[in-house]
Design an enzyme around this catalytic site. Sequence first.
Site, PDB file in Angstrom:
ATOM      1  N   ASP A  83       1.005  -1.278  -0.152  1.00 19.36           N
ATOM      2  CA  ASP A  83       0.342  -0.279   0.287  1.00 19.36           C
ATOM      3  C   ASP A  83       0.956   1.093  -0.311  1.00 19.36           C
ATOM      4  O   ASP A  83       2.227   1.007   0.642  1.00 19.36           O
ATOM      5  CB  ASP A  83      -1.391   0.218   1.067  1.00 19.36           C
ATOM      6  CG  ASP A  83      -1.775   1.047   1.182  1.00 19.36           C
ATOM      7  OD1 ASP A  83      -2.503   1.764   0.443  1.00 19.36           O
ATOM      8  OD2 ASP A  83      -2.714   1.480   2.202  1.00 19.36           O
TER       9      ASP A  83
ATOM     10  N   ASP B 250      -2.239  -0.492   5.782  1.00 18.82           N
ATOM     11  CA  ASP B 250      -2.557  -0.008   6.990  1.00 18.82           C
ATOM     12  C   ASP B 250      -3.768   0.002   7.185  1.00 18.82           C
ATOM     13  O   ASP B 250      -3.808  -0.021   8.601  1.00 18.82           O
ATOM     14  CB  ASP B 250      -2.041   1.211   7.352  1.00 18.82           C
ATOM     15  CG  ASP B 250      -2.709   2.031   6.509  1.00 18.82           C
ATOM     16  OD1 ASP B 250      -3.582   1.187   5.726  1.00 18.82           O
ATOM     17  OD2 ASP B 250      -2.508   3.595   6.380  1.00 18.82           O
TER      18      ASP B 250
END
Length: 207
Positions: free
Chosen positions: A12, A176
Site C-alpha cells: 500500500d 495499514d
Amino acid sequence: MKNKGIKNLLIDLGGVLINLDRQRCMENFKELGFTDVEERLNIQQLNGIFMQQEKGLITSAEFRNGMREMIGKAVSDKQIDEAWNSFLIDIPTYKLDLLLKLREKYVVYLLSNTNEIHWKWACENAFPYRTFKAEDYFEKAYLSYEMHLVKPEPEIFKAVIEDAGIEPQETFFIDDSEINCKAARELGISTYTPKAGEDWSHLFKNK
C-alpha cells in the site's frame, strides 16, 4: 517473513510507504474557507466527491470544481491542490532502499487507493531518490483511480491477481487498514497491518 513460498508483494502507499498528516490537510482546507471539512473529509470512510475521485469516477478538474462549490468562494486550482496534497508528507529513504532491496527477491507491486492529484505529487516529490523514480520500485502500480475499483472491494484484488498472473497463496499484502487486509485474506493472500509510522522492514530480516 513467516510465510514460506512468498514470491509476490502487494504494498500500500498511504500510511505504509508515505507518511500522512490528516490534521495538516484539514487545517489548510479550513484556511481556504472549507469550514466543515472535518465532517466532509473522513479518510477512513470516503464518500461523495472524495470516493468518486479515488475511484476515478470524476476527473481532477471536476474534483476541484466540486471543492470550490463546497468552499463557497473562488479558490484557485493551485490552492486546492496544495491543501489536498498537504495530507502527504514524505516516504522515508530507508523505505525506498528497502523497496529496491525487496525487488531483488520478490516481484513487488503497489496497490493503492489514491487519486490523480496525490499520485502526481508522490511521483514528483516522494519517490525521486538518487537516480530512481516511482516506476523503478515496482513491477507495476495498481491505482484505484485508474482501475475504477477501491480496497476493500474483492474485485480490486481479483483484478490484480488476474492482471499480474500471480497466485494468492504466493502473495503477501502490506496495508495499514485491517479491513483491507481481511478482504485480501478471504482470497487466500497473506497480510500484515503495520501501525502508523512503523518500520516494517523487520518482516524481511534474515530472510
